[in-house]
Design an enzyme around this catalytic site. Structure first.
Site, short mmCIF file in Angstrom:
data_model
loop_
_atom_site.label_atom_id
_atom_site.label_comp_id
_atom_site.label_asym_id
_atom_site.label_seq_id
_atom_site.Cartn_x
_atom_site.Cartn_y
_atom_site.Cartn_z
CD GLU A 1 -25.35 4.62 40.69
OE1 GLU A 1 -25.67 5.57 39.95
OE2 GLU A 1 -25.93 4.36 41.75
CB CYS B 1 -24.17 4.65 30.14
SG CYS B 1 -23.71 6.23 30.85
CB CYS C 1 -22.45 19.93 35.98
SG CYS C 1 -20.95 19.80 34.97
CB CYS D 1 -24.52 16.53 37.17
SG CYS D 1 -23.78 14.90 37.25
N GLY E 1 -18.19 10.93 36.33
CA GLY E 1 -16.86 11.48 36.10
C GLY E 1 -16.69 12.12 34.74
CD GLU E 2 -14.74 15.62 31.16
OE1 GLU E 2 -15.90 16.06 31.05
OE2 GLU E 2 -14.10 15.14 30.20
CG LEU F 1 -23.40 23.57 23.70
CD1 LEU F 1 -21.97 24.04 23.83
CD2 LEU F 1 -23.86 23.68 22.24
CG HIS F 2 -26.02 20.79 28.98
ND1 HIS F 2 -26.76 19.88 28.24
CD2 HIS F 2 -25.17 20.03 29.73
CE1 HIS F 2 -26.38 18.67 28.53
NE2 HIS F 2 -25.41 18.72 29.41
CB CYS G 1 -28.61 12.01 30.97
SG CYS G 1 -28.05 11.19 29.52
S1 SF4 Z 1 -20.28 13.74 35.99
FE1 SF4 Z 1 -20.31 15.01 34.13
S2 SF4 Z 1 -22.16 16.26 34.31
FE2 SF4 Z 1 -21.73 15.42 36.35
S3 SF4 Z 1 -20.52 16.99 37.41
FE3 SF4 Z 1 -19.08 15.59 36.45
S4 SF4 Z 1 -18.65 16.49 34.44
FE4 SF4 Z 1 -20.51 17.49 35.21
#
Ligand code: SF4
Length: 339
Positions: A93, A106, A117, A120, A164-165, A220-221, A330
């Site tokens: 997406e 985005c 996380c 998420c 994704g990271e 950070l959170h 988000c």
């Molecule tokens: S997409 Fe971002 S916030 Fe979601 S699990 Fe992966 S690293 Fe964490």
């Protein structure tokens, strides 16, 4: 039968060499490269300044893998969530976020995510694979088109905050940014691009060493290891101390302040950590996903955070999420459009 190669996996130099090896002029490689990136061609037939024989020759050797916008959902606030179909049928997406003054894309960097996380929605999708540079680039092209259609101007900003990271797909993300910022691609300024990471300290130091020109944001959170590890298990391997060290290294090398992304929920202290490196803080309204156990903080708590940060000379932006009604805010991207 051997599979055809995705032609956009080749550099311009490799394309030039390919033509030379097949007894053709090297400059054909430049022409084809321009069609593939700057002109966004999705088939060889549209390359009208290339002879029909050469187009056929390309067709015999290569494919042009490209994305398709499979589904679009528009929020009441104008935000559009796109379900993007990749050449192998997988879906990611990406989100078009318009405001009165600018538009933002985005984009996703992986199919699913491995980092788990807890807050998420993407974490619930198993990580399938990294996106290729052209698949990231194409998301930007698609959203630039939406910006022109819905707002009458080109796309202003890009954030790598989708699925994704991005730092776990380092090479492909950097290659996509190279093409997005190159005059041979979209020619956008790197100052308009922000890469958002959970804070992989070794990769942040690599970014600094690679002297990238785009901006860095860190999710950070929490500024307490114990709390952060519960929300973001990666914090066990890349602790707040490791992260801080890498951010100070980043600042020393790039002279660019960091943005901390911080979802506001109850009772977590932040100021002392953020004062240790030049930074600003985006306080983000938390968006509930089913059964994750987190609650949105009440506005008084957000105001408290804002006051405390500002009292300590830290710039604060409050981010009210956009596209909540279509799960495009988000932490909400989970391929629900196609579920
Ligand atoms: S997409 Fe971002 S916030 Fe979601 S699990 Fe992966 S690293 Fe964490």
């Amino acid at each position: 039968m051997s599979e055809k190669i995705d032609i956009r996996s080749l550099s311009k130099e490799s394309l030039r060499e390919f033509f030379l090896e097949h007894s053709q002029k090297a400059f054909r490689g430049n022409q084809v490269y321009e069609w593939l990136w700057h002109k966004g061609a999705h088939d060889f037939e549209s390359m009208t300044n290339i002879s029909i024989e050469t187009r056929q020759f390309l067709n015999d050797h290569f494919v042009i893998n490209h994305i398709e916008v499979d589904d679009m959902q528009q929020s009441s606030d104008g935000t559009i969530k796109n379900a993007i179909k990749l050449h192998d049928g997988l879906i990611v997406e990406s989100v078009f976020i318009p405001t009165p003054t600018r538009t933002t894309a985005c984009v996703s960097s992986q199919v699913g995510c491995s980092l788990n996380c807890t807050f998420c929605a993407t974490a619930r999708l198993k990580k399938m694979r990294n996106l290729n540079p052209d698949e990231i680039y194409d998301q930007v092209v698609a959203i630039d088109r939406q910006s022109r259609v819905y707002k009458g101007h080109k796309l202003n900003n890009i954030v790598f905050m989708g699925m994704g990271e991005p730092l776990l797909n380092y090479k492909n993300v950097l290659k996509s940014i190279e093409m997005i910022t190159s005059d041979e691609g979209l020619g956008m300024s790197p100052r308009r691009i922000t890469l958002s990471t959970v804070g992989l300290h070794k990769m942040i130091m690599k970014l600094a060493d690679d002297e990238v020109k785009f901006n860095l944001a860190v999710s950070l959170h929490s500024a307490i290891d114990e709390v952060r590890s519960k929300m973001m298990p990666i914090n066990d391997k890349s602790t707040l101390a490791d992260l801080l060290h890498s951010l100070q290294y980043w600042y020393a090398k790039t002279n660019k302040a960091i943005t901390f992304e911080y979802v506001v929920w109850k009772g977590i202290t932040l100021v002392a950590y953020c004062k240790k490196v030049p930074s600003k803080v985006n306080l983000i309204e938390y968006n509930a996903i089913e059964e994750d156990g987190f609650e949105q903080a009440d506005p008084a708590a957000v105001a408290y955070y804002q006051r405390e940060l500002e009292r300590n000379q830290i710039t604060v932006n409050i981010r009210h999420s956009r596209g909540k009604d279509i799960d495009a805010a988000c932490g909400q991207l989970a391929n629900k459009t196609t579920a």
